[in-house]
Design a protein around this motif. Structure first.
Motif, PDB file in Angstrom:
ATOM      1  N   ASP A  96     -13.237   4.651 -12.648  1.00  0.00           N
ATOM      2  CA  ASP A  96     -12.060   5.457 -12.269  1.00  0.00           C
ATOM      3  C   ASP A  96     -10.814   5.153 -12.948  1.00  0.00           C
ATOM      4  OD1 ASP A  96     -11.665   7.498 -10.275  1.00  0.00           O
ATOM      5  OD2 ASP A  96     -10.714   5.904  -8.995  1.00  0.00           O
ATOM      6  N   ARG A 154     -13.745   8.960 -15.296  1.00  0.00           N
ATOM      7  CA  ARG A 154     -12.562   9.752 -14.546  1.00  0.00           C
ATOM      8  C   ARG A 154     -11.304   9.567 -15.236  1.00  0.00           C
ATOM      9  NH1 ARG A 154     -13.022  11.972  -9.475  1.00  0.00           N
ATOM     10  NH2 ARG A 154     -11.220  10.500  -8.799  1.00  0.00           N
ATOM     11  N   ASP A 167      -7.020  12.920 -11.794  1.00  0.00           N
ATOM     12  CA  ASP A 167      -8.121  13.080 -10.882  1.00  0.00           C
ATOM     13  C   ASP A 167      -8.479  11.479 -10.782  1.00  0.00           C
ATOM     14  OD1 ASP A 167      -8.004  15.770 -10.889  1.00  0.00           O
ATOM     15  OD2 ASP A 167      -9.017  15.901 -12.644  1.00  0.00           O
ATOM     16  N   ILE A 212      -7.328   8.095  -7.306  1.00  0.00           N
ATOM     17  CA  ILE A 212      -6.892   8.509  -5.840  1.00  0.00           C
ATOM     18  C   ILE A 212      -7.731   8.250  -4.828  1.00  0.00           C
ATOM     19  CG2 ILE A 212      -5.783  10.348  -7.312  1.00  0.00           C
ATOM     20  CD1 ILE A 212      -8.181  12.195  -6.363  1.00  0.00           C
ATOM     21  N   LYS A 228     -11.265   5.505  -3.211  1.00  0.00           N
ATOM     22  CA  LYS A 228     -12.676   5.134  -3.452  1.00  0.00           C
ATOM     23  C   LYS A 228     -13.712   6.407  -3.055  1.00  0.00           C
ATOM     24  CE  LYS A 228     -16.040   1.730  -2.508  1.00  0.00           C
ATOM     25  NZ  LYS A 228     -16.188   0.329  -1.844  1.00  0.00           N
ATOM     26  N   GLY A 229     -13.329   7.085  -1.634  1.00  0.00           N
ATOM     27  CA  GLY A 229     -13.989   8.334  -1.459  1.00  0.00           C
ATOM     28  C   GLY A 229     -14.311   9.384  -2.928  1.00  0.00           C
ATOM     29  N   ALA A 230     -13.233   9.538  -3.321  1.00  0.00           N
ATOM     30  CA  ALA A 230     -12.803  10.480  -4.216  1.00  0.00           C
ATOM     31  C   ALA A 230     -13.755  10.075  -5.498  1.00  0.00           C
ATOM     32  CB  ALA A 230     -11.508  10.925  -4.931  1.00  0.00           C
ATOM     33  N   ASN A 271     -17.388  10.691  -4.549  1.00  0.00           N
ATOM     34  CA  ASN A 271     -17.996  12.088  -4.576  1.00  0.00           C
ATOM     35  C   ASN A 271     -18.016  12.584  -5.975  1.00  0.00           C
ATOM     36  OD1 ASN A 271     -17.787  12.476  -1.701  1.00  0.00           O
ATOM     37  ND2 ASN A 271     -15.778  13.014  -1.698  1.00  0.00           N
ATOM     38  N   ALA A 272     -17.210  11.957  -6.900  1.00  0.00           N
ATOM     39  CA  ALA A 272     -17.477  12.466  -8.271  1.00  0.00           C
ATOM     40  C   ALA A 272     -18.808  12.052  -8.774  1.00  0.00           C
ATOM     41  CB  ALA A 272     -16.352  11.969  -9.164  1.00  0.00           C
TER      42      ALA A 272
END
Length: 125
Positions: free
Chosen positions: A4, A29, A33, A36, A38-40, A43-44
């Motif tokens: 990330d 990532r 993007d 932003i 841990k959830g994002a 999801n990626a």
């Protein structure tokens, strides 16, 4: 593995590992993007996994195990066997399994060995 936009050596380490282990994949990532939440990031990673599995005919989604561990997490050597074994993942109704993980930055979790608790199955939806 998902990177990330970290400042550590995640990307080059995973890239090197993936050359020797074809089942290891890096999802990179980049800002804006990245970073932003841990959830994002998760999801990626799930979207990249879904795309990867859709592009191959010989992948059985029922046999895929997704492991979520922060970069500073420390697992016991038998962690994969514990979460993928018959006591944890043997029931087709099991949708997830969770074990204890020692964090390199957490003092409270350092009281027990990494992965010390028993694997806890979670019913699927």
């Amino acid at each position: 593995m998902i990177d990330d936009a970290s400042d550590d050596l995640t990307a080059p380490i995973v890239t090197s590992l993936a050359q020797r282990a074809p089942r290891v994949h890096l999802v990179s990532r980049h800002r804006p993007d990245a970073r932003i939440g841990k959830g994002a990031a998760l999801n990626a990673a799930y979207a990249a996994l879904d795309e990867h599995l859709s592009g191959t005919r010989d992948r059985d989604r029922d046999r895929v195990i997704v492991c979520v561990v922060d970069a500073d997490g420390r697992l016991s050597p038998d962690a994969l066997a514990r979460v993928s074994g018959p006591d944890s993942s043997g029931d087709p109704e099991t949708g997830g399994v969770q074990i204890g993980v020692r964090s390199g930055t957490s003092r409270t979790s350092a009281r027990s060995p990494a992965g010390a608790g028993s694997a806890t199955p979670t019913p699927g939806s």
